[in-house]
Design a protein around this motif. Structure first.
Motif, PDB file in Angstrom:
ATOM      1  N   GLN A  69     123.064 141.785 112.975  1.00  0.00           N
ATOM      2  CA  GLN A  69     121.866 141.668 113.800  1.00  0.00           C
ATOM      3  C   GLN A  69     121.620 142.942 114.599  1.00  0.00           C
ATOM      4  OE1 GLN A  69     122.169 138.752 116.981  1.00  0.00           O
ATOM      5  NE2 GLN A  69     120.048 138.144 116.698  1.00  0.00           N
ATOM      6  N   ASP A  70     122.709 143.602 115.041  1.00  0.00           N
ATOM      7  CA  ASP A  70     122.582 144.821 115.826  1.00  0.00           C
ATOM      8  C   ASP A  70     122.758 146.085 114.970  1.00  0.00           C
ATOM      9  OD1 ASP A  70     125.233 144.316 115.356  1.00  0.00           O
ATOM     10  OD2 ASP A  70     125.917 144.609 117.397  1.00  0.00           O
ATOM     11  N   LEU A  71     122.600 145.967 113.679  1.00  0.00           N
ATOM     12  CA  LEU A  71     122.466 147.059 112.700  1.00  0.00           C
ATOM     13  C   LEU A  71     123.754 147.859 112.468  1.00  0.00           C
ATOM     14  CD1 LEU A  71     118.907 148.383 113.580  1.00  0.00           C
ATOM     15  CD2 LEU A  71     119.578 146.621 111.963  1.00  0.00           C
ATOM     16  N   ARG A  72     124.287 148.541 113.488  1.00  0.00           N
ATOM     17  CA  ARG A  72     125.548 149.282 113.393  1.00  0.00           C
ATOM     18  C   ARG A  72     125.481 150.429 112.390  1.00  0.00           C
ATOM     19  NH1 ARG A  72     130.234 144.624 114.204  1.00  0.00           N
ATOM     20  NH2 ARG A  72     129.038 143.369 115.677  1.00  0.00           N
ATOM     21  N   LEU A  73     124.391 151.173 112.403  1.00  0.00           N
ATOM     22  CA  LEU A  73     124.311 152.386 111.602  1.00  0.00           C
ATOM     23  C   LEU A  73     125.039 153.521 112.318  1.00  0.00           C
ATOM     24  CD1 LEU A  73     120.558 152.365 110.479  1.00  0.00           C
ATOM     25  CD2 LEU A  73     122.535 151.453 109.252  1.00  0.00           C
ATOM     26  N   PHE A  74     125.424 154.537 111.550  1.00  0.00           N
ATOM     27  CA  PHE A  74     126.002 155.743 112.137  1.00  0.00           C
ATOM     28  C   PHE A  74     124.847 156.653 112.557  1.00  0.00           C
ATOM     29  CE2 PHE A  74     129.209 154.144 109.168  1.00  0.00           C
ATOM     30  CZ  PHE A  74     130.332 154.104 109.995  1.00  0.00           C
ATOM     31  N   PRO A  75     124.627 156.829 113.862  1.00  0.00           N
ATOM     32  CA  PRO A  75     123.386 157.470 114.327  1.00  0.00           C
ATOM     33  C   PRO A  75     123.211 158.918 113.889  1.00  0.00           C
ATOM     34  CG  PRO A  75     124.924 157.161 116.150  1.00  0.00           C
ATOM     35  CD  PRO A  75     125.483 156.411 114.988  1.00  0.00           C
ATOM     36  N   THR A  76     124.298 159.690 113.795  1.00  0.00           N
ATOM     37  CA  THR A  76     124.162 161.101 113.449  1.00  0.00           C
ATOM     38  C   THR A  76     124.247 161.355 111.944  1.00  0.00           C
ATOM     39  OG1 THR A  76     126.543 161.455 113.790  1.00  0.00           O
ATOM     40  CG2 THR A  76     125.081 161.847 115.668  1.00  0.00           C
ATOM     41  N   HIS A  77     124.489 160.308 111.152  1.00  0.00           N
ATOM     42  CA  HIS A  77     124.481 160.438 109.700  1.00  0.00           C
ATOM     43  C   HIS A  77     123.054 160.258 109.178  1.00  0.00           C
ATOM     44  CE1 HIS A  77     128.739 160.187 110.201  1.00  0.00           C
ATOM     45  NE2 HIS A  77     129.003 160.088 108.912  1.00  0.00           N
ATOM     46  N   THR A  78     122.770 160.848 108.040  1.00  0.00           N
ATOM     47  CA  THR A  78     121.455 160.658 107.429  1.00  0.00           C
ATOM     48  C   THR A  78     121.361 159.252 106.855  1.00  0.00           C
ATOM     49  OG1 THR A  78     122.118 161.421 105.233  1.00  0.00           O
ATOM     50  CG2 THR A  78     121.396 163.102 106.828  1.00  0.00           C
ATOM     51  N   LEU A  79     120.137 158.845 106.515  1.00  0.00           N
ATOM     52  CA  LEU A  79     119.954 157.527 105.908  1.00  0.00           C
ATOM     53  C   LEU A  79     120.690 157.437 104.580  1.00  0.00           C
ATOM     54  CD1 LEU A  79     116.173 156.839 106.626  1.00  0.00           C
ATOM     55  CD2 LEU A  79     118.146 156.678 108.140  1.00  0.00           C
ATOM     56  N   ALA A  80     120.617 158.511 103.783  1.00  0.00           N
ATOM     57  CA  ALA A  80     121.317 158.520 102.504  1.00  0.00           C
ATOM     58  C   ALA A  80     122.822 158.389 102.702  1.00  0.00           C
ATOM     59  CB  ALA A  80     120.987 159.797 101.733  1.00  0.00           C
ATOM     60  N   GLU A  81     123.369 159.057 103.714  1.00  0.00           N
ATOM     61  CA  GLU A  81     124.804 158.983 103.976  1.00  0.00           C
ATOM     62  C   GLU A  81     125.209 157.594 104.452  1.00  0.00           C
ATOM     63  OE1 GLU A  81     125.517 163.673 105.236  1.00  0.00           O
ATOM     64  OE2 GLU A  81     125.095 162.154 106.769  1.00  0.00           O
ATOM     65  N   ASN A  82     124.387 156.966 105.302  1.00  0.00           N
ATOM     66  CA  ASN A  82     124.687 155.622 105.770  1.00  0.00           C
ATOM     67  C   ASN A  82     124.797 154.642 104.612  1.00  0.00           C
ATOM     68  OD1 ASN A  82     124.739 154.743 108.820  1.00  0.00           O
ATOM     69  ND2 ASN A  82     123.373 156.532 108.709  1.00  0.00           N
TER      70      ASN A  82
END
Length: 496
Positions: free
Chosen positions: A102-115
Motif C-alpha cells: 500500500q505504501d509502495l516502497r520504491l527505491f527513490p534514487t533508483h530509476t524506474l527501470a532499475e526498480n
C-alpha cells in the motif's frame, strides 16, 4: 494442482483486539479475488499474514508449490513464541508469491527501470562469480532485462520514463511501477494492496488491462485489496469477492455486488462534495494546460472575493518544468488561476501533471521558478512555509502527513484537537503505525487545521477512505465563509 493457497481458521489479535476471527479461504489458479471491507476491517492484515510478513495468532496456512502442487503447511498457536521455521517473506516469495504494498516502497534514487529490474529473479551478474566466470551471459541477460522493464512501462502508460528516478514521479505513476515490479518477479500468486489508489482514468485502464493479460498469459492467481470507492472498477475483472466484516470473511460472486452503490469515480466524490453545500451552487470550469480541469463551486450568496491568486506560475524539478506549459518558440507559459473565498475548488488532473508539485509550491515547500503567488493581495513567493501557515495557508499532503511513532492522543495534542469523530471507537493509546491506511487518513483529516485556515489545500484526501470515512471527510473539506478550499484529485475514472 489448481489450488495455490489454503488457510483454515486464521485469527489475529492486537493487544486483545481481534482483527481476524476464524478466517478460512482457498485460492485457485487463475482466480482473481477482490478483497474489500471498511477501514480497519483487516484487509492489509490478512495480506500481511498470507505474504509471510506477519504471523497469525492461530490457524493453519498451506502454500502449494507453483510447479508441483506439493503443500507446505504452517501451523500457528498462541502458546508458541516463535514463528514456524521457514515462514518468512523471503521463503514464501521463493514459492512463487509476490506482494505490492500500500505504501509502495520504491527505491527513490533508483530509476524506474532499475526498480523493476531488481525484482526479476536469477540475475547472472548478481554475484562476483557470475560476472567473472560468465561475463558475456551476464551482459546479454542485462540487455534482455532492460528490454523487459521498458516494455512493461510502455504497457502501463509510462513510455520513455525508464531513466526517471522514483522520487521524481507522481504518486499514481509510482503505483504503476510498484505493480510492475511485483509482476516481474514471475510469481504465480500476486497480492496487490490498493493497486488503483491515486490512479487517473488512463492509469486504471492500463493496470486492469495488464492484470487481465498477466492472468491469461501466466495463469496467475491474484488477491486485490481495494477500498469501497474503487470496488466497481474491479468488478469486471474479479472472479470472486471476499468481504471482511467484524473479523469474518464472506465469499461472494461479483454479480452479487451489482445493486450496491457505485464508487471509484471522481464524479461521485464531486457529487458528495456538492451535496453538502446546502444550496444550489454555480460552477465555474477552467481548463488548464496538460488536460487538467479546475472546477470552482460558488454558493449563490458568495461575494467572489479572491483570497489566493496564482499568476504565471512556473515550477521546476531539476531542469524539467512541471508546472507551466511549454509553448513553441515562446518558452514557458505559466499557470494562472484564482481561489475564491467561501468556495470549494476541485483540481482534477492526470497522473504526472504536477498536482502535488503545485500544492507544495503554494505551501512554500518547493521554490517557484517564475510567476507570483498572492495571498490576500500580498506576494508570498519568498515567504517560508511556516510563515505561510501562520498567515492561514495550510496543506494536508497525500502521504507522510503523520508521525508513525506517536499515539492517537499525542497526534491530537500536537494538532490542538480535543476530540475525534471518525475514530471515536479506537483507543487513543494506539500508535499511528498500527492503524490501517483508511484510519490514518481519517486521523490526518480530523487533525488538519481547516478551522483556522484562510486557504486549505488537500492533496487526494479521499484516498483509502470507505463510504463512512468519505462522508466524515466532507465536513473537514467544506470551507467557512471566510476561507477557500482547493482539493487535488486524479482525473475522473470510468468503471470497467
Amino acid at each position: 494442482m489448481d489450488i495455490r493457497l489454503q488457510a483454515d481458521t486464521l485469527s489475529k489479535q492486537f493487544g486483545g483486539y481481534a482483527v481476524l476471527r476464524d478466517v478460512s479461504l482457498e485460492l485457485r489458479r487463475g482466480e482473481i479475488v477482490l478483497l474489500r471491507g471498511d477501514n480497519g476491517s483487516g484487509k492489509t492484515t490478512l495480506l500481511d499474514i498470507l505474504s509471510g510478513q506477519l504471523a497469525p495468532t492461530s490457524g493453519v496456512i498451506r502454500y502449494f508449490d507453483s510447479e508441483h502442487g506439493h503443500p507446505l503447511s504452517f501451523s500457528f498457536d498462541t502458546s508458541r513464541w516463535r514463528m514456524p521455521k521457514g515462514f518468512s517473506q523471503v521463503h514464501i516469495a521463493r514459492l512463487g508469491f509476490a506482494r505490492a504494498w500500500q505504501d509502495l516502497r520504491l527505491f527513490p534514487t533508483h530509476t524506474l527501470a532499475e526498480n523493476i529490474a531488481l525484482a526479476i529473479p536469477h540475475h547472472e551478474g548478481e554475484g562476483p562469480f557470475g560476472q567473472l566466470l560468465h561475463p558475456w551471459q551476464a551482459r546479454a541477460q542485462e540487455a534482455t532485462v532492460q528490454k523487459q522493464t521498458l516494455r512493461i512501462l510502455d504497457r502501463l502508460g509510462l513510455p520513455g520514463r525508464g531513466n526517471s528516478t522514483a522520487e521524481r514521479i507522481s504518486l499514481g505513476q509510482a503505483r504503476r511501477v510498484a505493480i510492475a515490479r511485483a509482476i516481474q518477479t514471475g510469481a504465480r500468486v500476486l497480492f496487490l494492496d490498493e493497486p488503483l489508489s491515486s490512479l487517473d482514468r488512463e492509469g486504471v485502464m492500463a493496470v486492469t488491462t495488464l492484470l487481465r493479460e498477466i492472468r491469461n498469459e501466466l495463469d496467475s492467481a491474484m488477491v486485490l485489496v481495494e477500498h469501497p470507492l474503487n470496488v466497481s472498477c474491479l468488478l469486471g475483472l474479479a472472479t470472486t469477492v471476499w468481504t471482511l466484516a467484524e473479523g469474518h470473511l464472506h465469499a461472494q460472486r461479483p454479480e452479487e455486488l451489482a445493486d450496491e452503490p457505485a464508487g471509484g469515480s471522481t464524479d461521485i466524490q464531486r457529487a458528495l462534495v456538492l451535496g453538502c453545500m446546502g444550496q444550489r451552487p454555480q460552477f465555474i470550469v477552467q481548463k488548464l494546460a496538460g488536460g487538467a480541469i479546475l472546477t470552482t463551486v460558488v454558493p449563490s450568496d458568495t461575494a467572489r472575493e479572491v483570497v489566493l491568486r496564482v499568476d504565471g506560475l512556473v515550477v521546476k524539478r531539476g531542469r524539467r518544468a512541471v508546472i507551466g506549459a511549454a509553448m513553441d518558440g515562446e518558452g514557458l507559459r505559466g499557470l494562472s488561476f484564482d481561489l475564491i473565498k467561501g468556495c470549494v475548488h476541485l483540481l482534477e488532473a492526470p497522473n504526472g501533471w504536477g498536482k502535488t508539485t503545485l500544492l507544495e509550491a503554494l505551501a512554500g515547500l518547493l521554490p517557484v521558478d517564475r510567476g507570483q503567488i498572492l495571498l490576500a493581495g500580498h506576494r508570498i513567493n519568498n515567504t517560508a512555509a511556516w510563515q505561510r501557515a501562520r498567515l492561514g495557508l495550510k496543506l494536508l499532503r497525500s502521504r507522510s502527513s503523520l508521525f508513525p511513532d506517536l499515539t492517537i492522543q499525542e497526534t491530537m495534542r500536537l494538532a490542538g484537537k480535543t476530540r475525534l469523530n471518525g475514530l471515536a471507537g479506537l483507543p487513543q493509546t494506539r500508535r499511528v503505525s498500527t492503524l490501517s491506511g483508511g484510519e490514518r487518513q481519517k486521523l490526518a483529516l480530523e487533525c488538519s487545521p481547516t478551522d483556522s485556515a484562510a486557504v486549505a489545500l488537500f492533496d487526494e484526501p479521499f484516498a483509502a477512505l470507505d463510504h463512512k470515512g468519505l462522508k466524515m471527510a466532507l465536513d473537514q473539506l467544506l470551507p467557512r465563509r471566510d476561507s477557500a478550499v482547493l482539493v487535488a484529485l486524479p482525473s475522473a475514472r470510468q468503471e470497467n
